[in-house]
Design a protein around this motif. Structure first.
Motif, mmCIF file in Angstrom:
data_model
loop_
_atom_site.group_PDB
_atom_site.id
_atom_site.type_symbol
_atom_site.label_atom_id
_atom_site.label_comp_id
_atom_site.label_asym_id
_atom_site.label_seq_id
_atom_site.Cartn_x
_atom_site.Cartn_y
_atom_site.Cartn_z
ATOM 1 N N LYS A 1 0.833 -1.190 0.000
ATOM 2 C CA LYS A 1 0.000 0.000 0.000
ATOM 3 C C LYS A 1 0.877 1.253 0.000
ATOM 4 O O LYS A 1 1.833 1.359 0.767
ATOM 5 C CB LYS A 1 -0.921 0.014 1.229
ATOM 6 N N ALA A 2 0.541 2.203 -0.849
ATOM 7 C CA ALA A 2 1.346 3.423 -0.963
ATOM 8 C C ALA A 2 1.428 4.162 0.363
ATOM 9 O O ALA A 2 2.440 4.812 0.659
ATOM 10 C CB ALA A 2 0.771 4.324 -2.049
ATOM 11 N N SER A 3 0.387 4.066 1.180
ATOM 12 C CA SER A 3 0.380 4.780 2.455
ATOM 13 C C SER A 3 1.494 4.292 3.384
ATOM 14 O O SER A 3 2.001 5.052 4.221
ATOM 15 C CB SER A 3 -0.981 4.617 3.143
ATOM 16 N N VAL A 4 1.888 3.019 3.245
ATOM 17 C CA VAL A 4 2.948 2.475 4.100
ATOM 18 C C VAL A 4 4.277 3.173 3.833
ATOM 19 O O VAL A 4 5.123 3.314 4.723
ATOM 20 C CB VAL A 4 3.079 0.951 3.882
ATOM 21 N N PHE A 5 4.469 3.631 2.590
ATOM 22 C CA PHE A 5 5.719 4.287 2.222
ATOM 23 C C PHE A 5 5.855 5.653 2.888
ATOM 24 O O PHE A 5 6.927 6.252 2.862
ATOM 25 C CB PHE A 5 5.807 4.434 0.704
ATOM 26 N N LEU B 1 10.360 5.389 9.014
ATOM 27 C CA LEU B 1 11.362 4.322 8.946
ATOM 28 C C LEU B 1 10.939 3.221 7.987
ATOM 29 O O LEU B 1 11.708 2.797 7.120
ATOM 30 C CB LEU B 1 11.610 3.736 10.337
ATOM 31 N N GLY B 2 9.680 2.781 8.121
ATOM 32 C CA GLY B 2 9.199 1.709 7.263
ATOM 33 C C GLY B 2 9.246 2.071 5.794
ATOM 34 O O GLY B 2 9.617 1.255 4.950
ATOM 35 N N GLY B 3 8.871 3.309 5.480
ATOM 36 C CA GLY B 3 8.897 3.755 4.095
ATOM 37 C C GLY B 3 10.289 3.733 3.504
ATOM 38 O O GLY B 3 10.491 3.310 2.365
ATOM 39 N N ARG B 4 11.275 4.181 4.295
ATOM 40 C CA ARG B 4 12.657 4.176 3.808
ATOM 41 C C ARG B 4 13.143 2.760 3.551
ATOM 42 O O ARG B 4 13.836 2.483 2.564
ATOM 43 C CB ARG B 4 13.566 4.874 4.818
ATOM 44 N N LEU B 5 12.777 1.846 4.440
ATOM 45 C CA LEU B 5 13.191 0.450 4.265
ATOM 46 C C LEU B 5 12.552 -0.166 3.021
ATOM 47 O O LEU B 5 13.208 -0.884 2.265
ATOM 48 C CB LEU B 5 12.820 -0.368 5.508
ATOM 49 N N LEU B 6 11.276 0.113 2.817
ATOM 50 C CA LEU B 6 10.590 -0.422 1.646
ATOM 51 C C LEU B 6 11.194 0.111 0.353
ATOM 52 O O LEU B 6 11.415 -0.637 -0.601
ATOM 53 C CB LEU B 6 9.101 -0.083 1.705
#
Length: 223
Positions: free
Chosen positions: A52-56, A60-65
């Motif tokens: 899901k785009a919102s997770v980005f 921190l999670g967005g950078r990892l993805l």
């Protein structure tokens, strides 16, 4: 994951060593993506998942993805049709190995057989003109059961994963991509996955796949 389970990979040579493709496995545990990710890594490919785009947007999670090359997909109604096509184009252009669960959510089948599939995986494969590889795994439910939240660490489990030949989509390619064509092609994909799982389990798959709509089950799946 290596401590928790040993991995037995059957026909791993069928996973393309280079170039874009879509891997379509069965799905019956929340830990399935981690298992498939480990297996693909062992076979020399970096798995990409649709997220899901919102997770980005999570710091921190967005950078990892993003660092791991995962693919953002909008979940809005207006974007739902275009986003898979963008993801398919990116997979083809960058030679990515993309994992899509065609069931969309954990199977509702009481015996953990694949249920009726959604058309996203087939549509991406046809739009991008890339191989669609079926896969099946068995034993993951011993690590984390369906709908479970706890991981069983000891004793160490054995998870078996079988990679199939590319789904034969030749009769669907080059034609207008209609709803009926996607449904028919998805049935072919789900039959291939079911056959792989039947070989792992040593028993025949049900003659008819579980249909959440017919069984009054509410689908809450991902693309």
């Amino acid at each position: 994951m290596t401590v928790i389970a040993r991995y037995r990979i059957v026909d791993g040579e069928k996973l393309p060593k280079s170039g874009a493709f879509i891997l379509a496995p069965n799905h019956f545990s929340e830990i399935d993506p981690v298992v498939i990710g480990v297996v693909m890594w062992k076979l020399g490919r970096m798995p990409r998942f649709l997220a899901k785009a919102s997770v980005f947007k999570i710091p921190l999670g967005g950078r990892l993805l993003r660092a791991a090359g995962q693919i953002p997909v909008e979940r809005t109604t207006n974007a739902r049709g275009a986003e898979p096509l963008k993801a398919a184009a990116r997979a083809a252009d960058e030679g990515l190995a993309v994992v899509i669960y065609p069931e969309g959510s954990l199977t509702r089948d009481p015996d953990l057989w694949p249920m009726r599939g959604k058309t996203g995986a087939v549509r991406m494969a046809l739009e991008a003109d890339i191989p669609l590889i079926p896969a099946a795994h068995w034993g993951t439910q011993l690590v984390m059961p369906r709908y479970g939240r706890k991981i069983s660490i000891f004793p160490r489990k054995t998870i078996t994963v079988k990679i199939g030949d590319p789904v034969d989509l030749s009769r669907f390619r080059g034609k207008p991509i209609t709803a009926s064509l996607l449904t028919e092609a998805t049935d072919v994909l789900m039959a291939d996955i079911s056959q792989l799982l039947a070989e792992l389990r040593g028993e025949p798959a049900p003659a008819e796949r579980w249909d959440p709509a017919k069984n009054n089950q509410q689908e809450t799946g991902r693309f």
